[in-house]
Design an enzyme around this catalytic site. Structure first.
Site, PDB file in Angstrom:
ATOM      1  N   LYS A   9       0.848  -1.193   0.000  1.00  0.00           N
ATOM      2  CA  LYS A   9       0.000   0.000   0.000  1.00  0.00           C
ATOM      3  C   LYS A   9       0.881   1.239   0.000  1.00  0.00           C
ATOM      4  O   LYS A   9       1.768   1.384   0.837  1.00  0.00           O
ATOM      5  CB  LYS A   9      -0.896   0.003   1.232  1.00  0.00           C
ATOM      6  N   SER A  25      -2.562   3.423 -17.914  1.00  0.00           N
ATOM      7  CA  SER A  25      -1.810   2.892 -16.781  1.00  0.00           C
ATOM      8  C   SER A  25      -1.590   3.995 -15.759  1.00  0.00           C
ATOM      9  O   SER A  25      -2.101   5.097 -15.904  1.00  0.00           O
ATOM     10  CB  SER A  25      -0.451   2.345 -17.221  1.00  0.00           C
ATOM     11  N   THR A  57      -5.675  -0.577 -12.707  1.00  0.00           N
ATOM     12  CA  THR A  57      -4.825  -0.357 -13.866  1.00  0.00           C
ATOM     13  C   THR A  57      -3.502  -1.075 -13.616  1.00  0.00           C
ATOM     14  O   THR A  57      -3.348  -1.774 -12.616  1.00  0.00           O
ATOM     15  CB  THR A  57      -4.631   1.153 -14.144  1.00  0.00           C
ATOM     16  N   TYR A  58      -2.551  -0.914 -14.510  1.00  0.00           N
ATOM     17  CA  TYR A  58      -1.236  -1.523 -14.312  1.00  0.00           C
ATOM     18  C   TYR A  58      -0.190  -0.432 -14.163  1.00  0.00           C
ATOM     19  O   TYR A  58      -0.395   0.712 -14.543  1.00  0.00           O
ATOM     20  CB  TYR A  58      -0.890  -2.477 -15.458  1.00  0.00           C
ATOM     21  N   GLY A  73      -3.511   7.684 -19.967  1.00  0.00           N
ATOM     22  CA  GLY A  73      -4.636   7.202 -20.748  1.00  0.00           C
ATOM     23  C   GLY A  73      -5.959   7.514 -20.069  1.00  0.00           C
ATOM     24  O   GLY A  73      -6.153   8.606 -19.521  1.00  0.00           O
TER      25      GLY A  73
END
Length: 117
Positions: A9, A25, A57-58, A73
């Site tokens: 976290k 991302s 997201t990545y 994005g």
């Protein structure tokens, strides 16, 4: 059976950039990734503390030491520069596995205040 646990976290990050014209991302300083055990391209859950948005997201690594937190994005529509966010990653573990998450608390300017393991 496996249970989904919090693995890492990053609490109190500040969004530094937005880039709508990207595939998608979140870009994070490579130092933050290394200290939190989040891998490049790992899927994360992001919570925007300013507007309540939650999205998955990545991660793409930003240069080490840059303090960059950039919404890329479509995620760029879910926050503004200056918003405070939480980034969380997860792991699936057997119920009998011992595990403790890494919590990194940030202060202003994306400076690490504390690491809890």
């Amino acid at each position: 059976m496996f249970i989904k646990y919090l693995k890492s976290k990053l609490h109190g990050l500040t969004v530094t950039n937005k880039n709508l014209n990207y595939i998608g991302s979140i870009k994070l300083d490579k130092e933050f990734l290394e200290k939190s055990n989040i891998k490049p391209y790992e899927v994360v859950l992001v919570i925007n503390l300013n507007n309540g948005e939650r999205f998955e997201t990545y991660v793409i690594p930003a240069p080490r030491g840059s303090k960059i937190v950039s919404l890329q994005g479509g995620t760029a529509r879910l926050g503004e520069v200056g918003d405070k966010i939480i980034v969380m990653s997860f792991a699936y573990l057997a119920p009998d596995e011992k595990f403790k998450p890494i919590n990194i608390i940030f202060k202003e300017n994306n400076i690490i205040k504390e690491i809890r393991k």
